[in-house]
Write a protein that holds these residues in place. Sequence first.
Motif, PDB file in Angstrom:
ATOM      1  N   GLN A 124       0.897  -1.296  -0.245  1.00 39.70           N
ATOM      2  CA  GLN A 124      -0.052  -0.057  -0.050  1.00 39.70           C
ATOM      3  C   GLN A 124       0.794   1.315  -0.080  1.00 39.70           C
ATOM      4  O   GLN A 124       0.282   2.334  -0.507  1.00 39.70           O
ATOM      5  N   LEU A 125       1.978   1.110   0.590  1.00 38.62           N
ATOM      6  CA  LEU A 125       2.718   2.479   0.805  1.00 38.62           C
ATOM      7  C   LEU A 125       3.384   2.703  -0.628  1.00 38.62           C
ATOM      8  O   LEU A 125       3.906   3.929  -0.825  1.00 38.62           O
ATOM      9  N   LEU A 126       3.402   1.932  -1.772  1.00 35.29           N
ATOM     10  CA  LEU A 126       4.033   2.225  -3.075  1.00 35.29           C
ATOM     11  C   LEU A 126       2.870   3.316  -3.929  1.00 35.29           C
ATOM     12  O   LEU A 126       3.476   3.828  -4.412  1.00 35.29           O
ATOM     13  N   PHE A 127       1.746   3.299  -3.445  1.00 36.13           N
ATOM     14  CA  PHE A 127       0.660   4.228  -3.693  1.00 36.13           C
ATOM     15  C   PHE A 127       1.183   5.607  -3.221  1.00 36.13           C
ATOM     16  O   PHE A 127       2.028   5.908  -2.334  1.00 36.13           O
ATOM     17  N   ASP A 128       0.353   6.514  -3.890  1.00 39.03           N
ATOM     18  CA  ASP A 128       0.869   8.062  -3.323  1.00 39.03           C
ATOM     19  C   ASP A 128      -0.050   8.637  -2.040  1.00 39.03           C
ATOM     20  O   ASP A 128       0.582   9.406  -1.692  1.00 39.03           O
ATOM     21  N   ARG A 129      -1.031   7.729  -1.739  1.00 41.20           N
ATOM     22  CA  ARG A 129      -1.650   8.041  -0.740  1.00 41.20           C
ATOM     23  C   ARG A 129      -2.725   7.250  -0.104  1.00 41.20           C
ATOM     24  O   ARG A 129      -2.910   6.262  -0.642  1.00 41.20           O
ATOM     25  N   THR A 130      -2.782   7.365   1.259  1.00 38.89           N
ATOM     26  CA  THR A 130      -3.916   6.454   1.858  1.00 38.89           C
ATOM     27  C   THR A 130      -4.792   7.364   2.912  1.00 38.89           C
ATOM     28  O   THR A 130      -4.337   8.391   3.213  1.00 38.89           O
ATOM     29  N   THR A 131      -6.017   6.933   2.961  1.00 39.86           N
ATOM     30  CA  THR A 131      -7.022   7.824   3.727  1.00 39.86           C
ATOM     31  C   THR A 131      -6.595   7.613   5.263  1.00 39.86           C
ATOM     32  O   THR A 131      -7.397   8.066   6.102  1.00 39.86           O
ATOM     33  N   GLU A 132      -5.728   6.449   5.623  1.00 45.34           N
ATOM     34  CA  GLU A 132      -5.504   6.008   6.828  1.00 45.34           C
ATOM     35  C   GLU A 132      -4.681   7.122   7.347  1.00 45.34           C
ATOM     36  O   GLU A 132      -3.452   7.365   7.030  1.00 45.34           O
ATOM     37  N   ARG A 133      -5.346   8.135   8.381  1.00 49.01           N
ATOM     38  CA  ARG A 133      -4.799   9.374   8.938  1.00 49.01           C
ATOM     39  C   ARG A 133      -4.224  10.164   7.783  1.00 49.01           C
ATOM     40  O   ARG A 133      -3.233  10.961   8.017  1.00 49.01           O
ATOM     41  N   SER A 134      -4.996  10.132   6.595  1.00 44.68           N
ATOM     42  CA  SER A 134      -4.359  11.126   5.487  1.00 44.68           C
ATOM     43  C   SER A 134      -3.115  11.103   5.234  1.00 44.68           C
ATOM     44  O   SER A 134      -2.266  12.314   5.259  1.00 44.68           O
ATOM     45  N   THR A 135      -2.456   9.982   4.736  1.00 42.24           N
ATOM     46  CA  THR A 135      -0.927   9.987   4.853  1.00 42.24           C
ATOM     47  C   THR A 135      -0.373   9.851   3.346  1.00 42.24           C
ATOM     48  O   THR A 135      -1.125   9.354   2.734  1.00 42.24           O
ATOM     49  N   ASP A 136       0.436  10.929   3.304  1.00 40.67           N
ATOM     50  CA  ASP A 136       1.275  10.662   1.944  1.00 40.67           C
ATOM     51  C   ASP A 136       2.176   9.543   2.053  1.00 40.67           C
ATOM     52  O   ASP A 136       2.981   9.397   2.995  1.00 40.67           O
ATOM     53  N   CYS A 137       2.214   8.754   1.023  1.00 43.20           N
ATOM     54  CA  CYS A 137       2.980   7.403   0.807  1.00 43.20           C
ATOM     55  C   CYS A 137       4.093   7.754  -0.360  1.00 43.20           C
ATOM     56  O   CYS A 137       4.559   9.027  -0.591  1.00 43.20           O
ATOM     57  N   LEU A 138       4.644   6.682  -0.726  1.00 45.40           N
ATOM     58  CA  LEU A 138       5.849   6.918  -1.554  1.00 45.40           C
ATOM     59  C   LEU A 138       5.699   7.358  -2.746  1.00 45.40           C
ATOM     60  O   LEU A 138       6.592   7.915  -3.528  1.00 45.40           O
ATOM     61  N   GLY A 139       4.578   7.309  -3.276  1.00 45.52           N
ATOM     62  CA  GLY A 139       4.118   8.064  -4.753  1.00 45.52           C
ATOM     63  C   GLY A 139       4.596   7.112  -5.914  1.00 45.52           C
ATOM     64  O   GLY A 139       4.907   7.942  -7.009  1.00 45.52           O
ATOM     65  N   LEU A 140       4.755   5.950  -5.988  1.00 43.45           N
ATOM     66  CA  LEU A 140       5.369   5.214  -7.034  1.00 43.45           C
ATOM     67  C   LEU A 140       4.343   4.840  -8.029  1.00 43.45           C
ATOM     68  O   LEU A 140       4.336   4.482  -9.118  1.00 43.45           O
ATOM     69  N   LEU A 141       2.978   4.625  -7.287  1.00 41.18           N
ATOM     70  CA  LEU A 141       1.892   4.487  -8.143  1.00 41.18           C
ATOM     71  C   LEU A 141       0.758   5.542  -7.815  1.00 41.18           C
ATOM     72  O   LEU A 141       0.922   5.871  -6.750  1.00 41.18           O
ATOM     73  N   ILE A 142       0.047   5.827  -8.848  1.00 39.36           N
ATOM     74  CA  ILE A 142      -0.865   6.856  -8.816  1.00 39.36           C
ATOM     75  C   ILE A 142      -2.116   5.994  -8.136  1.00 39.36           C
ATOM     76  O   ILE A 142      -2.464   4.860  -8.593  1.00 39.36           O
ATOM     77  N   GLY A 143      -2.861   6.616  -6.934  1.00 43.79           N
ATOM     78  CA  GLY A 143      -4.014   6.096  -6.456  1.00 43.79           C
ATOM     79  C   GLY A 143      -4.163   6.015  -4.883  1.00 43.79           C
ATOM     80  O   GLY A 143      -2.724   6.440  -4.455  1.00 43.79           O
ATOM     81  N   THR A 144      -5.283   6.071  -4.444  1.00 40.50           N
ATOM     82  CA  THR A 144      -5.290   6.216  -2.795  1.00 40.50           C
ATOM     83  C   THR A 144      -5.999   4.976  -2.179  1.00 40.50           C
ATOM     84  O   THR A 144      -7.011   4.189  -3.003  1.00 40.50           O
TER      85      THR A 144
END
Lengths: 251, 197
Positions: free
Chosen positions: B80-100
């Motif tokens: 999941q961290l490979l994506f750019d974002r998660t709604t889990e505590r509105s966290t920005d992730c690594l951003g290798l993939l576009i999607g939330t």
Amino acid sequence: MLTKRIIPCLDVKDGRTVKGTNFLQLRDAGDPVELAARYSDEGADELVFLDISATLEGRKTFLQMVERVAAALQIPFTVGGGISTVDDVSRALEAGADKVSLNSAAIARPSLVDEAGKRVGSQSIVVAIDVKRTKDSWTVWTKAGTEPTGRDALLWADEVFQRGAGELLVTSMDRDGTTAGYDVELLRTLSDRVSIPLIASGGAGTQEHVRDAILLGKADAVLAASIFHYNKISISELKSFLHNNNIPVRL
Amino acid sequence: MIGIIEYGAGNIRSVSNALNRLSVQHFISNKHHELNKADKLIFPGVGEARSAMDALTRVGLTDWLKEVSVPFLGICLGMQLLFDRTTERSTDCLGLLIGTNERFNSEQSVLKVPHMGWNQVQHKGNCSLFAGIAPGELFYFVHSYYAPLVSATIGTTDYGVQFTSALQQKNYYGVQFHPEKSGRIGLQLLKNFVELC
């Protein structure tokens, strides 16, 4: 489709598997790691190891056994009994357990559920609730079923859900070890009420009991000990039976 | 040699035990100069996304993770961290993939959350990660957030919603389920990653 889980439970005392009737009268049922490997081979979806003497005698869970289990098996397992601090939780997971089960310690200090969930994630926190029926309600018991808490089981389930438990393991003490069947009404009431997975425990004697816990009790997983330990029913037979009753299982 | 990325948010021991079962040499580290020596990397993850990202920042791996050139397998939160974002505590992730990544909705349905247990993974059978593994085989899942379907999706699972349970983008692979806890089939997938990817 998500399958229903069959979870053999190994009650461990002094390094041996035991199983009692109504929490007492312990009988010896073998080496836990050996049994665990057998269950895994037979198709167990998960395992639970409860150090049943831990709360009464103040012993900590057997971390060495946890390490041996983790090295021997590739299925998830939960460890419970004697886990009373967040550090205990971390140690159990570091030893290789996937989840920990909190019971008496959570009753003594409910914020343990929050703290443990924050440290390791809710998905690793199972709250075990030992329940006895009273006239028209269900009451929580603690310390391996030796002390009533006066807490209402449904309200306690609500509370631990709010505090971040990832799963509930509900044991009917009236049924535990009796092979008279799960307390289906208790299970259904809790399953409808709380939106985290529910493991049914206490009373399995036949395949039909397990089916009823899932279909009528709406349990997400079913835990049993003695029917498996003494080869009354094999896990593969049970799963075929459930499959034939249109319950999704991992065959 | 496989490098397992340790950052205080993973089930390191389970992955290590599984590799031991496969007799695959591996080491565990949180230092990029050591991890750079690995032929392949495994990035486990459990727990909560924000804490995991913070932990990665603390050990200085955030930027390094985006520029890995060897085959890389993210597991569970590690996917999941490979994506750019998660709604889990509105966290920005690594951003290798576009999607939330979003949370399973337990309010509008009868779904229990977390999604916990053995569920089917559907795939087209053309990815080496799934060599010898039939579509519809069961793997063990434990998660409350799910990844959306994206162009990198190679495996899907249904839990009220169809979500990405396996993906590949160039050298980056990810699986939502826990191969290290998925019995014989899970070991096969890890073996595939080690030998074929």
